[in-house]
Design a protein around this motif. Structure first.
Motif, PDB file in Angstrom:
ATOM      1  N   ALA A 192      45.569  35.114  45.784  1.00 41.84           N
ATOM      2  CA  ALA A 192      44.770  34.643  46.924  1.00 41.84           C
ATOM      3  C   ALA A 192      43.431  35.383  46.968  1.00 41.84           C
ATOM      4  CB  ALA A 192      45.539  34.842  48.234  1.00 41.84           C
ATOM      5  N   LEU A 193      43.458  36.665  46.681  1.00 46.53           N
ATOM      6  CA  LEU A 193      42.232  37.461  46.640  1.00 46.53           C
ATOM      7  C   LEU A 193      41.277  36.930  45.570  1.00 46.53           C
ATOM      8  CD1 LEU A 193      40.725  40.051  47.630  1.00 46.53           C
ATOM      9  CD2 LEU A 193      41.935  41.262  45.808  1.00 46.53           C
ATOM     10  N   VAL A 194      41.814  36.672  44.374  1.00 49.36           N
ATOM     11  CA  VAL A 194      41.004  36.150  43.266  1.00 49.36           C
ATOM     12  C   VAL A 194      40.465  34.758  43.603  1.00 49.36           C
ATOM     13  CG1 VAL A 194      41.125  35.319  40.871  1.00 49.36           C
ATOM     14  CG2 VAL A 194      42.100  37.531  41.472  1.00 49.36           C
TER      15      VAL A 194
ATOM     16  N   SER B 151      38.498  42.304  53.490  1.00 54.55           N
ATOM     17  CA  SER B 151      37.116  42.273  53.974  1.00 54.55           C
ATOM     18  C   SER B 151      36.165  43.013  53.043  1.00 54.55           C
ATOM     19  CB  SER B 151      37.045  42.904  55.369  1.00 54.55           C
ATOM     20  OG  SER B 151      37.470  44.253  55.292  1.00 54.55           O
ATOM     21  N   ASN B 152      36.552  43.168  51.784  1.00 52.12           N
ATOM     22  CA  ASN B 152      35.730  43.933  50.852  1.00 52.12           C
ATOM     23  C   ASN B 152      34.586  43.145  50.239  1.00 52.12           C
ATOM     24  OD1 ASN B 152      37.222  46.244  51.244  1.00 52.12           O
ATOM     25  ND2 ASN B 152      38.679  45.729  49.628  1.00 52.12           N
ATOM     26  N   GLY B 153      34.479  41.870  50.536  1.00 49.30           N
ATOM     27  CA  GLY B 153      33.391  41.081  49.975  1.00 49.30           C
ATOM     28  C   GLY B 153      33.727  40.533  48.608  1.00 49.30           C
TER      29      GLY B 153
ATOM     30  N   SER C 121      40.929  49.645  56.406  1.00 51.36           N
ATOM     31  CA  SER C 121      41.582  48.438  56.888  1.00 51.36           C
ATOM     32  C   SER C 121      41.113  47.233  56.073  1.00 51.36           C
ATOM     33  CB  SER C 121      41.237  48.239  58.360  1.00 51.36           C
ATOM     34  OG  SER C 121      41.676  46.981  58.809  1.00 51.36           O
ATOM     35  N   MET C 122      41.915  46.191  56.058  1.00 49.85           N
ATOM     36  CA  MET C 122      41.543  44.946  55.390  1.00 49.85           C
ATOM     37  C   MET C 122      40.581  44.126  56.238  1.00 49.85           C
ATOM     38  SD  MET C 122      42.885  44.651  52.406  1.00 49.85           S
ATOM     39  CE  MET C 122      42.704  46.375  52.078  1.00 49.85           C
TER      40      MET C 122
ATOM     41  N   ASP D 134      45.819  43.276  57.703  1.00 51.67           N
ATOM     42  CA  ASP D 134      46.589  44.486  57.405  1.00 51.67           C
ATOM     43  C   ASP D 134      48.084  44.173  57.379  1.00 51.67           C
ATOM     44  OD1 ASP D 134      44.226  45.920  57.344  1.00 51.67           O
ATOM     45  OD2 ASP D 134      44.465  46.723  59.372  1.00 51.67           O
ATOM     46  N   TRP D 135      48.534  43.383  58.351  1.00 50.26           N
ATOM     47  CA  TRP D 135      49.943  43.000  58.428  1.00 50.26           C
ATOM     48  C   TRP D 135      50.332  42.183  57.204  1.00 50.26           C
ATOM     49  CZ3 TRP D 135      52.444  38.275  58.683  1.00 50.26           C
ATOM     50  CH2 TRP D 135      53.793  38.327  59.017  1.00 50.26           C
TER      51      TRP D 135
END
Length: 177
Positions: A46-48, A55-57, A138-139, A145-146
């Motif tokens: 999902a991140l990819v 929230s890291n951009g 935090s995300m 986070d959860w």
């Protein structure tokens, strides 16, 4: 009638056939391993894919390849646990060149499994300690986070499950030889 050759049928049965002398708990544990690695892999995919799970951009150019590779390798290693309860963990399948048909030495399977289990326990304990006591950012929201925690928490069981199945494999194979 199926037009599959005997080699294709043998390969398709590799992940479904379990040896009859495997304890029920070991069979369940071995099948749980690939399942518990799946949520973290799906989170990484999902991140990819660009879904808003953190929230890291945007990712750097090399990160999607690394993250996808990590996911595929993790799931592949998790699937190897099935070899501790199935025939291909005791006798190398005939379709594998040079080694096909040979018996697997019990320690050739048990030692890597136990070393892997120890490494997994160390990694998850370290990750847990960093998450609890470190300055882990935090995300971006409590929901993210959860989600991260829910997806990664099952990995805490990966090492102990592999160790338990490896010990069961060793005990079973020691009695056979």
């Amino acid at each position: 009638m199926s037009k599959q050759g005997p080699e294709i049928r043998e390969r398709s049965r590799l992940l479904t056939r379990t040896l009859p002398n495997v304890p029920r708990w070991a069979r369940i544990s071995a099948h749980l391993v690939p399942v518990i690695t799946l949520p973290s892999g799906l989170w990484r995919i999902a991140l990819v894919a660009g879904l808003p799970v953190d929230s890291n951009g945007p990712l750097l150019w090399w990160e999607p390849v690394y993250i996808t590779s990590l996911t595929l390798v993790s799931e592949g290693i998790a699937l190897l646990t099935l070899g501790l309860i199935q025939p291909w963990g005791e006798t190398v399948p005939r379709w594998i060149p040079l080694l096909g048909g040979r018996r697997v030495a019990p320690l050739a399977a048990v030692i890597p499994a136990l070393l892997g289990a120890a490494a997994l326990v160390a990694i998850t304990v370290y990750g847990g300690l960093v998450a609890i006591f470190g300055s882990n950012p935090s995300m971006g929201s409590p929901a993210k986070d959860w989600l991260l925690a829910v997806c990664y928490a099952p990995l805490l069981a990966w090492g102990p499950l592999v160790a338990a199945v490896a010990v069961s494999y060793y005990r079973r194979r020691r009695v056979q030889t």
